[in-house]
Write an enzyme that holds these catalytic residues in place. Sequence first.
Site, PDB file in Angstrom:
ATOM      1  N   LYS A   1      24.359  13.241  72.716  1.00  0.00           N
ATOM      2  CA  LYS A   1      24.680  11.905  71.830  1.00  0.00           C
ATOM      3  C   LYS A   1      24.121  11.698  70.748  1.00  0.00           C
ATOM      4  O   LYS A   1      23.000  12.514  70.390  1.00  0.00           O
ATOM      5  CB  LYS A   1      24.328  10.888  72.759  1.00  0.00           C
ATOM      6  CG  LYS A   1      24.824   9.535  72.762  1.00  0.00           C
ATOM      7  CD  LYS A   1      26.333   9.615  73.287  1.00  0.00           C
ATOM      8  CE  LYS A   1      27.163   8.355  72.985  1.00  0.00           C
ATOM      9  NZ  LYS A   1      28.383   8.059  73.904  1.00  0.00           N
TER      10      LYS A   1
ATOM     11  N   ASP B   1      32.269   6.570  69.587  1.00  0.00           N
ATOM     12  CA  ASP B   1      31.518   5.650  70.634  1.00  0.00           C
ATOM     13  C   ASP B   1      31.704   4.487  69.797  1.00  0.00           C
ATOM     14  O   ASP B   1      32.457   4.104  68.813  1.00  0.00           O
ATOM     15  CB  ASP B   1      30.138   6.186  70.757  1.00  0.00           C
ATOM     16  CG  ASP B   1      29.639   5.447  72.280  1.00  0.00           C
ATOM     17  OD1 ASP B   1      30.039   5.595  73.325  1.00  0.00           O
ATOM     18  OD2 ASP B   1      28.804   4.630  71.871  1.00  0.00           O
TER      19      ASP B   1
HETATM   20  P1  NDP Z   1      34.006   0.156  70.049  1.00  0.00           P
HETATM   21  O1  NDP Z   1      33.071  -0.027  69.124  1.00  0.00           O
HETATM   22  O2  NDP Z   1      35.565   0.308  69.748  1.00  0.00           O
HETATM   23  O3  NDP Z   1      34.079  -1.361  70.782  1.00  0.00           O
HETATM   24  C1  NDP Z   1      33.142  -2.110  71.293  1.00  0.00           C
HETATM   25  C2  NDP Z   1      33.353  -3.346  71.800  1.00  0.00           C
HETATM   26  O4  NDP Z   1      32.349  -3.893  72.521  1.00  0.00           O
HETATM   27  C3  NDP Z   1      33.681  -4.294  70.421  1.00  0.00           C
HETATM   28  O5  NDP Z   1      34.492  -5.526  70.741  1.00  0.00           O
HETATM   29  C4  NDP Z   1      32.180  -4.911  70.199  1.00  0.00           C
HETATM   30  O6  NDP Z   1      32.028  -6.242  69.460  1.00  0.00           O
HETATM   31  C5  NDP Z   1      31.783  -5.125  71.719  1.00  0.00           C
HETATM   32  N1  NDP Z   1      30.300  -5.173  71.798  1.00  0.00           N
HETATM   33  C6  NDP Z   1      29.369  -4.235  71.387  1.00  0.00           C
HETATM   34  N2  NDP Z   1      27.901  -4.467  71.453  1.00  0.00           N
HETATM   35  C7  NDP Z   1      28.185  -5.795  71.941  1.00  0.00           C
HETATM   36  C8  NDP Z   1      27.147  -6.638  72.296  1.00  0.00           C
HETATM   37  N3  NDP Z   1      26.037  -6.409  72.117  1.00  0.00           N
HETATM   38  N4  NDP Z   1      27.682  -7.660  72.886  1.00  0.00           N
HETATM   39  C9  NDP Z   1      28.899  -8.153  73.072  1.00  0.00           C
HETATM   40  N5  NDP Z   1      29.871  -7.463  72.604  1.00  0.00           N
HETATM   41  C10 NDP Z   1      29.659  -6.129  71.988  1.00  0.00           C
HETATM   42  O7  NDP Z   1      33.490   0.828  71.249  1.00  0.00           O
HETATM   43  P2  NDP Z   1      34.252   1.422  72.453  1.00  0.00           P
HETATM   44  O8  NDP Z   1      35.172   0.638  73.000  1.00  0.00           O
HETATM   45  O9  NDP Z   1      34.424   3.067  72.184  1.00  0.00           O
HETATM   46  O10 NDP Z   1      32.861   1.512  73.438  1.00  0.00           O
HETATM   47  C11 NDP Z   1      32.611   0.379  74.552  1.00  0.00           C
HETATM   48  C12 NDP Z   1      31.609   1.108  75.609  1.00  0.00           C
HETATM   49  O11 NDP Z   1      32.195   2.183  76.039  1.00  0.00           O
HETATM   50  C13 NDP Z   1      30.490   1.896  75.015  1.00  0.00           C
HETATM   51  O12 NDP Z   1      29.424   1.412  75.904  1.00  0.00           O
HETATM   52  C14 NDP Z   1      30.538   3.483  74.957  1.00  0.00           C
HETATM   53  O13 NDP Z   1      29.352   3.937  75.150  1.00  0.00           O
HETATM   54  C15 NDP Z   1      31.505   3.437  76.271  1.00  0.00           C
HETATM   55  N6  NDP Z   1      32.266   4.621  76.283  1.00  0.00           N
HETATM   56  C16 NDP Z   1      33.078   4.677  75.063  1.00  0.00           C
HETATM   57  C17 NDP Z   1      34.004   6.044  75.058  1.00  0.00           C
HETATM   58  C18 NDP Z   1      35.124   6.043  74.068  1.00  0.00           C
HETATM   59  O14 NDP Z   1      35.789   7.250  74.327  1.00  0.00           O
HETATM   60  N7  NDP Z   1      35.196   5.391  73.187  1.00  0.00           N
HETATM   61  C19 NDP Z   1      33.795   6.899  76.185  1.00  0.00           C
HETATM   62  C20 NDP Z   1      32.883   6.720  77.323  1.00  0.00           C
HETATM   63  C21 NDP Z   1      32.150   5.497  77.260  1.00  0.00           C
HETATM   64  P3  NDP Z   1      32.250  -6.156  67.871  1.00  0.00           P
HETATM   65  O15 NDP Z   1      33.685  -5.987  67.615  1.00  0.00           O
HETATM   66  O16 NDP Z   1      31.633  -7.547  67.550  1.00  0.00           O
HETATM   67  O17 NDP Z   1      31.367  -5.137  67.636  1.00  0.00           O
END
Ligand code: NDP
Length: 452
Positions: free
Chosen positions: A125, A165
């Site tokens: 990571k 991510d």
């Molecule tokens: P994105 O950056 O596309 O989206 C993240 C979302 O979560 C955004 O809406 C963001 O809000 C919100 N968010 C982040 N931190 C917080 C917080 N502290 N409180 C509230 N909302 C929050 O990321 P992903 O969708 O890619 O990733 C989401 C999760 O999935 C993570 O845990 C990641 O590790 C996991 N994951 C992702 C994979 C992938 O293929 N992308 C694969 C496996 C797991 P804002 O817009 O305000 O930042």
Amino acid sequence: MGAIQDVIEKVKQRDPNEPEFHQAIKEVMETLVPTVKKHPEFVKAKIYDRIIEPDRTVIFRVPWVNDRGEVQVNRGFRVQFNNAIGPYKGGLRFHPSVNLSIMKFLGFEQVFKNSLTTLPMGGAKGGSDFDPKGKSDDEVMRFCQAFMRELYRHIGPDTDVPAGDIGVGGREIGYMYGYYKKIVNEHTGVLTGKGLEYGGSLIRPEATGYGAVYFAAEMLGTREIDFKNKIVAISGSGNVAQYAVEKVNELGGRVITLCDSNATIVDEEGICGEKCDFVMELKNIRRGRISEYASKYKPAVCFIGKSVWDVIKEQGIKVDIAIPCATQNEIDGQHAETLVKNGCFCVAEGSNMPSTLEAIKVFQDNNVLFGPGKAANAGGVATSGLEMTQNSIKLSWTREEVDNRLRMIMKSVHASCLDAAEAYGRSGDYLTGANIAGFLKVAKAMLSCGIV
Ligand code: NDP
């Protein structure tokens, strides 16, 4: 328990300021206790001690210049955790909260997740405390180039293949890939999540969200139920959340929540059809705030400063299925108790480690179908593995072909969890099953490769 408890204690003493890493170690290691008795050879070769220590950790300075001509300095990380079963593989996160503890917990989880996919991928990571929010495209590009200026020397298509991510989507992967290609002078599959025009795979953007819903559907199937007419709470509104919403709608469920780091919206009528297109345009193109959804679609209500799980607790909202897709530790013990009280019988973790240890206990004690992130969200990295294969053979598979493979992989991850849980006396316990199944393959590979 002795060997395992010693390992957990050792990590706490050696790295006292890494709470997320301690949490991930405790969650995994305690479920591995039954393997100690069956595999004394693992204890002798100190596999449990070795698997919790990254192969290597790279921390580096990332200097770049903002639009006002001011020099900015961020910190970059790549934790190459374990390459026993294949080249390192795992995402890059750009978020102000990024630190060594978060990088190590994510890298550690990735080792087990990648093993579960059945594909030959080690775990890693990386990322930076850079915040893409509010930055211009030019600033994001300059940062990505500065980040790759150091990272390129540690990665390669057969060494380490990063992906996206939080905060790293198609735009960021494009800028990083372009710069890697420029300085290394090779067009190879060194990153996944690439655009279709330059080596990306169909279905990769959808894969984590779709995969989490496929996994949830498999869990529901064990009780002969499905998504039809179920009320589904999803958190986040980024990549994983958006495609989880799409797939739940396709399977007949009704998604009623989304959030970002500023607010939660609740739309009891369901987030579907044109409303999903609006969310994608809002978050991916305009990079706006989810609160706009409630201004546009009137029956929806917006709760500023609250998480999805706070709102469900405070408003007493009924939920059948929860799919957290935002970040780590978003669901605590109290949120979990409320979810159970409000009727939730299935939780599939789209995000990594969204449930605290207390929350997991509540779900398990109440017979909730609980799919841990390393199994439920493995579809993303699995499809990245499929992108690597397509890059190696220099062919592109169709949408149907990749989606079918993703579906089969999620079925197989689900079956591996159940089989391992059964074999080690914890029938129906997906968490133990995922950890043991993921661990055994890596541990056996480590044993075969000697003390290295
Ligand atoms: P994105 O950056 O596309 O989206 C993240 C979302 O979560 C955004 O809406 C963001 O809000 C919100 N968010 C982040 N931190 C917080 C917080 N502290 N409180 C509230 N909302 C929050 O990321 P992903 O969708 O890619 O990733 C989401 C999760 O999935 C993570 O845990 C990641 O590790 C996991 N994951 C992702 C994979 C992938 O293929 N992308 C694969 C496996 C797991 P804002 O817009 O305000 O930042």
